[in-house]
Structure formats: structure tokens, C-alpha cells
Design an enzyme around this catalytic site. Sequence first.
Site, PDB file in Angstrom:
ATOM      1  N   ASN A   1       6.464   1.392   5.384  1.00 14.08           N
ATOM      2  CA  ASN A   1       6.372   2.865   5.325  1.00 14.08           C
ATOM      3  C   ASN A   1       5.023   3.369   5.834  1.00 14.08           C
ATOM      4  O   ASN A   1       4.249   3.992   5.129  1.00 14.08           O
ATOM      5  CB  ASN A   1       6.665   3.392   3.908  1.00 14.08           C
ATOM      6  CG  ASN A   1       5.680   2.900   2.857  1.00 14.08           C
ATOM      7  OD1 ASN A   1       5.042   1.870   3.024  1.00 14.08           O
ATOM      8  ND2 ASN A   1       5.564   3.638   1.768  1.00 14.08           N
TER       9      ASN A   1
ATOM     10  N   ASN B   1       5.820   5.438  -8.444  1.00 10.20           N
ATOM     11  CA  ASN B   1       7.286   5.428  -8.355  1.00 10.20           C
ATOM     12  C   ASN B   1       7.800   4.004  -8.305  1.00 10.20           C
ATOM     13  O   ASN B   1       7.365   3.254  -7.430  1.00 10.20           O
ATOM     14  CB  ASN B   1       7.755   6.123  -7.073  1.00 10.20           C
ATOM     15  CG  ASN B   1       7.381   7.578  -7.044  1.00 10.20           C
ATOM     16  OD1 ASN B   1       7.106   8.189  -8.060  1.00 10.20           O
ATOM     17  ND2 ASN B   1       7.355   8.142  -5.841  1.00 10.20           N
TER      18      ASN B   1
ATOM     19  N   ASP C   1       2.892  -4.083  -5.675  1.00 12.17           N
ATOM     20  CA  ASP C   1       3.151  -2.758  -5.108  1.00 12.17           C
ATOM     21  C   ASP C   1       1.819  -2.042  -4.851  1.00 12.17           C
ATOM     22  O   ASP C   1       1.693  -0.836  -5.106  1.00 12.17           O
ATOM     23  CB  ASP C   1       4.065  -1.910  -6.013  1.00 12.17           C
ATOM     24  CG  ASP C   1       4.591  -0.673  -5.275  1.00 12.17           C
ATOM     25  OD1 ASP C   1       4.415  -0.591  -4.045  1.00 12.17           O
ATOM     26  OD2 ASP C   1       5.172   0.208  -5.939  1.00 12.17           O
TER      27      ASP C   1
HETATM   28  O1  DOR Z   1       4.358   4.639  -6.146  1.00 12.65           O
HETATM   29  C1  DOR Z   1       4.739   4.235  -5.056  1.00 12.65           C
HETATM   30  N1  DOR Z   1       3.942   4.301  -3.968  1.00 12.65           N
HETATM   31  N2  DOR Z   1       5.962   3.733  -4.949  1.00 12.65           N
HETATM   32  C2  DOR Z   1       6.487   3.439  -3.758  1.00 12.65           C
HETATM   33  O2  DOR Z   1       7.602   2.991  -3.728  1.00 12.65           O
HETATM   34  C3  DOR Z   1       5.744   3.673  -2.516  1.00 12.65           C
HETATM   35  C4  DOR Z   1       4.306   3.644  -2.765  1.00 12.65           C
HETATM   36  C5  DOR Z   1       3.490   4.180  -1.613  1.00 12.65           C
HETATM   37  O3  DOR Z   1       3.793   3.855  -0.458  1.00 12.65           O
HETATM   38  O4  DOR Z   1       2.498   4.889  -1.871  1.00 12.65           O
HETATM   39 ZN    ZN Z   2       6.079  -0.149  -2.738  1.00  9.57          ZN
END
Ligand code: DOR
Ligand code: ZN
Length: 445
Positions: free
Chosen positions: A109, A293, A320
Site C-alpha cells: 500500500n 486498524n 504490522d
Molecule cells: O493501522 C493500520 N495501518 N492498519 C493497516 O492495515 C494499514 C496500516 C498502514 O498502512 O498505515
Molecule cells: Zn498492515
Amino acid sequence: MDRRALRARKERNKTMRILIRKGRLVSPVGGIGGVMDILAVNGKIVQIGSDIRAEVDQVVDAEGLIVCAGLVDMHVHLREPGFEYKETIETGALAAARGGFASIACMPNTKPVIDTPEGIRFVLEKARAACGVNIWPIGAVSMKQYGGELTDAKALKEAGAVALSDDGVPVQNANLMRDALIRAQIHQIPVLSHCEDATMVDGRAVNEGRISRQLWLEGRPAIAEELMVMRDAMLAEETGGAVHICHVSTARSVDIVRKMKQRGVRITCETCPQYFTLTEDAVLEYGSLARVNPPLRTESDVEGIITGLMDGTIDAIATDHAPHSAEEKAKPLEKAPSGMVGLETALAVTLTELYHSGKMTLVDIIEKMTVNPAAILGLSKGHLGIGADADLTIFDPDEEWVIDPDQFVSKGHNTPFAGRKVKGRVKYTIVNGTIIYQEERKHVV
Ligand code: DOR
Ligand code: ZN
């Protein structure tokens, strides 16, 4: 220096021998354990035993320390291309090395989204110039992560993608997810699914429940995650494709995965330190730094996650790692982006919460941070043994220190763990027989 001497020096550099002495080896596979030496030559482990005598270029004294396979983090956001102010591949790799991670897989992303072979090659090219951490790119499931048209799984895999994921922007369309899993099955590449139903969570900052009501905010309900875990589990069962559920955060998601595994479905899952350490109450104390998230949940969810880790339902612990700038995270809860960094704190937080509390053994924790994530991604990493790559993490399980984001080498300092006293400290990270991180004894209590 004459030509012969130069050639001899080149030859010597090629045969790099490193001896790790007297470390306590912890390995979930291969029946390896106890205080042992490890000899690595040219990036491979060639001997494991007590009192190895060999002429070497480098000796690492690991007496009193744990030695395990280099940690593998299957879920990291490196932000390059497009968001270099948050993190670059170079700074993210440095943070990984400092956290004991020899291998990381990075999410697509970015801007542009990594949805083509060119994108994968871009990441691999940058990775080669970074500090030596193995960086494995993940390609998008859908073009631009719009959830409309599938990417070319075969071409992405051929370019070097180890998995496909629309993490951050979950695949809403069940038909598209079904097709993605069919293709994943054909091309033997796992799909990593961020499970949240957008219609129930969009624009909302915290878990739906006591805290959201207290703050007069609309919340992200647990069911938004659980419905999609169930959907993806059923699609995996129907298609035969392997699905991996990212950052499981609720007790019922763990229950669904447990039941589906019992049915023989090809489903695996991960959680992150924040989900077995913090509850939704953290947003009261840390504000936007605790926005993530899926959101931090309740006490009983934390219990469910820990049970899932202990009984093997949860296969992997990932970070994450989601760096954001200080300005972005200074915004109020409703406006700040979601996510927290984790590479430089994950091992210590995990050891403190799960090992020093007596809930899990070192072997079981290390399994979830090495062998299992490597197996899910199909990497020949994450295990100790003769012939294996000499990727090693060496740490003191008992050293206490206080988390101080000012010491991070990541560009992101966004963590709710700042000021927390933890137990367990990385001393060395070794990749392919080369020391890529060595602690300088900073900020020891
Ligand atoms: O909290 C989050 N941040 N959850 C995600 O799935 C994406 C991530 C981000 O790219 O900042
Ligand atoms: Zn993630």
C-alpha cells in the site's frame, strides 16, 4: 599491493567464517538446543556443536545469550515509493535489523501501489542497497488496491512477490476475493487478508464499545472483522486457495480460525504485540498513538488472542509496523492515520508479555517469529540447521530497558509503548553470516 596479494585478499573476503560461541540455542525444529557453538562459512551454517575449533574471521561471544534463527516479520509497511517522509526501505530495514529481524515482508500500500512486476522489482532493487535485511515484497491483490480488477498473480510471483495482499484497504467484493484465491491456488501464492467490512468501519477510529460511547464516537465493531474472517475462511475452503488472516484482534476471530483449521481449511493467521498487550482503553491514555486498524479491543479479546497463541491457532506474531509522521499522529483521534511502529519493540514486548509472564515458552514464541511465518510465505528461512542460511538473532532475554522512541532508527516514532519497561534485548542480528546489527549498549536501565 601486487596483483597476487590483491587476488588473495579477494579470495579471503569471499570465504567469510564466523563463529558464534557458547550461545543457548533455541530452535523449534530439528531437535537443536542447549549451549552450543555455530560455525558459518560463506553465509551458511556448516557446523553446530560444543567447543568448535576453527580458524575464523570473526568470533561472537554469545555466552549467556539466546541464539535463534533470524526473526521473520511477515507484515511490515516500508512506505516507499510515495511516502518516504514516513519511512524508506533503507530506514525500515535498519529498524528491522535493530529489532532482531533478519527477514521482513513488505506490504504494497505505497504510492503507486505495488501491483505490477515493475513495482516488485523496484522494491527488490532498493532492498539490495539497504543494510542487508532480507526484504520480501508482497504484491497487491487488486489493481491500485481499488478492489475492482485482479493483479497478475503469476507475473507478480515471477518478479519475486511472496504473497498478495490489499492490506490497509480490505477486499470488499467477495467475488473478487474468490477469484483471487482460485488464482492463488493455481500459482501457489498465499493471500494475506486484512479483514474488516468497510461499510461498518469507514472513517471510524476506535473499537465500538465502552470507549467509543464514552468518547461519543462511532466505533469499528468486532463483527466487521469476524464476518470477513468467516467469509475468507469459507472462500478458502471452497477454492482450495491458502488464506492468511492478518492482525487478528478479536476472540471470535480466533474461534473461527480454530474451527476452520479443524475442518482442514488452508487458513493461517497472525496477531501483533498490540493485540495481546493493550485494550481499547489505551486510546484514553495515548490518543492517536493507539489508533490502529483493526482497533485495540477488550480485555476478553486480549484473553482470546493469548489463548489462540498458546494453543497454536495463531501461527505467527507480526508487527504490522506502520510508521507515520509526528505531525500526522499529532492530529486528533478522528483525523490521525491508523497504525503504529513495531519493528524495534516487538521482540521485547512479546517476551515481556508472553515469556516472562510464564504464558509461553521461548521455543513457542520463536516458532511464531521464525519458522511459521517463513513457512506461510514459502521462504527457506527461519530455521537453524546445517546448510541453512546463517541468519541469526542473538538476544538477552532478561535485560531490562525502557522503550524510548527517540532512540528508534525508524523514521516513525508512533508507538503507544513509549516509556514502557520491557525485558529482552537484541544484541546481534546476523544475515547470511554477516553482522548487520550490533547493540551499542544504549539506553540500558
Ligand atoms: O493501522 C493500520 N495501518 N492498519 C493497516 O492495515 C494499514 C496500516 C498502514 O498502512 O498505515
Ligand atoms: Zn498492515
